[in-house]
Scaffold this motif. Structure first.
Motif, PDB file in Angstrom:
ATOM      1  N   GLY A  26       2.106  -0.304  11.566  1.00 21.38           N
ATOM      2  CA  GLY A  26       2.909  -0.770  12.443  1.00 21.38           C
ATOM      3  C   GLY A  26       4.197  -1.361  12.026  1.00 21.38           C
ATOM      4  N   ASP A  27       4.812  -1.980  12.677  1.00 18.82           N
ATOM      5  CA  ASP A  27       6.339  -2.447  12.096  1.00 18.82           C
ATOM      6  C   ASP A  27       6.031  -3.834  11.033  1.00 18.82           C
ATOM      7  N   TRP A  28       4.870  -4.228  11.089  1.00 19.72           N
ATOM      8  CA  TRP A  28       4.513  -5.305  10.099  1.00 19.72           C
ATOM      9  C   TRP A  28       3.310  -5.226   9.216  1.00 19.72           C
ATOM     10  N   PHE A  29       2.508  -4.362   9.604  1.00 22.86           N
ATOM     11  CA  PHE A  29       1.341  -3.886   8.784  1.00 22.86           C
ATOM     12  C   PHE A  29       1.151  -2.289   8.667  1.00 22.86           C
ATOM     13  N   SER A  30       0.147  -1.988   7.689  1.00 25.76           N
ATOM     14  CA  SER A  30       0.036  -0.662   7.165  1.00 25.76           C
ATOM     15  C   SER A  30      -1.286  -0.484   6.487  1.00 25.76           C
ATOM     16  N   ASN A  31      -1.780   0.515   6.668  1.00 27.09           N
ATOM     17  CA  ASN A  31      -3.132   1.018   6.041  1.00 27.09           C
ATOM     18  C   ASN A  31      -4.221   0.013   6.752  1.00 27.09           C
ATOM     19  N   TYR A  32      -4.355  -0.385   8.059  1.00 34.65           N
ATOM     20  CA  TYR A  32      -4.969  -1.547   8.329  1.00 34.65           C
ATOM     21  C   TYR A  32      -6.366  -0.879   8.857  1.00 34.65           C
TER      22      TYR A  32
END
Length: 313
Positions: free
Chosen positions: A254-260
């Motif tokens: 997402g805009d403020w998270f990755s590989n979640y």
């Protein structure tokens, strides 16, 4: 008339359902019910109310109450559906914790996990089919209109979780949140089913477990969407990946998270272990070494002893 072959097949199916296969069917349906009502409540709060003309204000505290109580009641109903057959784990973290500390057979763990994920996927698919029009209308009503589901975090949140913006792109805050939330869930489940303690009677246990989920949602929910259940997140996440939400589902960007994507799996599994160990260390093992009810002295004034303290640690 049915011949001998048909009767043999029916008898074989009956025998299968008497044992592990029956438990897996119950876990599948119980988890499907959990996700149907849980994700359904999020769909109401996110897309259903705004698009139906029944809500004229932005998403706010009232919507969060719908979600918190929706998931809590979803747990109640899922446990009532599956409890008499499989014990209604409906959560891989519970299954793992019980295998570690409650002598649940290890050979059943992978099968339970598979049934739980499949049930969660099926429940999410039904919610998707029912709320497809609301989801599409919600996306088109945004400014500017959202024409690709891969760009819609709000509608993705109907099905799976993501971290709060204040965590930035660090995985550790959401990971710790999932450990703590699931530890609370599993520890309190252990307390509520422990007949040596103050376990509720008259089959109201599912309601009290549902209240635990409501409390977690109200106390810790905004950090990471309180998945606290790997199947509850992973099954619907698979559905969203197939249905067009793309990399918001996998790898979870997402805009403020990755590989979640892995956090709502690993965090709850670890949290379930922590929760069962904490309960047993501080309460379960204490109950195990106390005198049996018939030999126990009268409780001190102001203290209440459970009506049934039998059971195992």
């Amino acid at each position: 008339m049915n011949g001998p072959g048909s009767r043999r097949q029916a008898n074989a199916w009956t025998r299968l359902r008497q044992h592990t296969v029956g438990e897996l069917l119950a876990e599948f349906l119980g988890t499907a019910v959990l996700v149907l009502f849980g994700c359904g409540s999020v769909a109401v709060a996110v897309a259903g109310l705004p698009g139906s003309g029944r809500e004229s204000v932005p998403f706010g505290a009232a919507n969060w109450l719908i979600i918190a109580w929706g998931w809590g009641l979803a747990v109640v109903l899922g446990v009532y559906v599956a409890g008499g057959v499989s014990g209604a784990h409906i959560n891989p973290a519970v299954t793992l914790a019980f295998a570690i500390r409650r002598k649940f057979p290890w050979y059943k763990v992978p099968a339970y996990w598979l049934a739980q994920v499949a049930g969660a996927f099926a429940g999410a698919a039904v919610v998707y089919a029912v709320y497809l029009s609301a989801i599409n209308a919600f996306n088109l009503a945004q400014t500017p209109p959202i024409t690709s589901r891969a760009d819609s975090l709000s509608t993705f949140s109907i099905f799976a979780t993501f971290p709060a913006k204040y965590f930035g792109n660090s995985p550790w805050g959401p990971f710790v949140d999932q450990i703590v939330g699931t530890a609370l869930l599993v520890a309190l489940i252990a307390a509520l089913i422990d007949t040596r303690n103050m376990a509720p009677g008259s089959n109201v246990g599912p309601f009290t477990i549902g209240l635990v989920v409501v409390a977690i949602g109200l106390s810790f929910g905004t950090n990471a969407g309180y998945a606290i259940n790997p199947a509850r997140d992973f099954g619907p996440r698979l559905l969203t990946f197939i249905a067009g939400w793309g990399n918001k589902a996998f790898p979870g960007n997402g805009d403020w998270f990755s590989n979640y994507w892995w956090i709502p799996i690993a965090g709850p599994l670890l949290g379930g272990i922590v929760g069962i160990l904490v309960y047993d260390l501080f309460v379960g093992q204490v109950l195990g070494v106390r005198p049996a009810p018939e030999a126990a002295p009268t409780p001190e004034p102001g203290r209440v002893r459970g009506s049934d303290e039998s059971g195992t640690a």
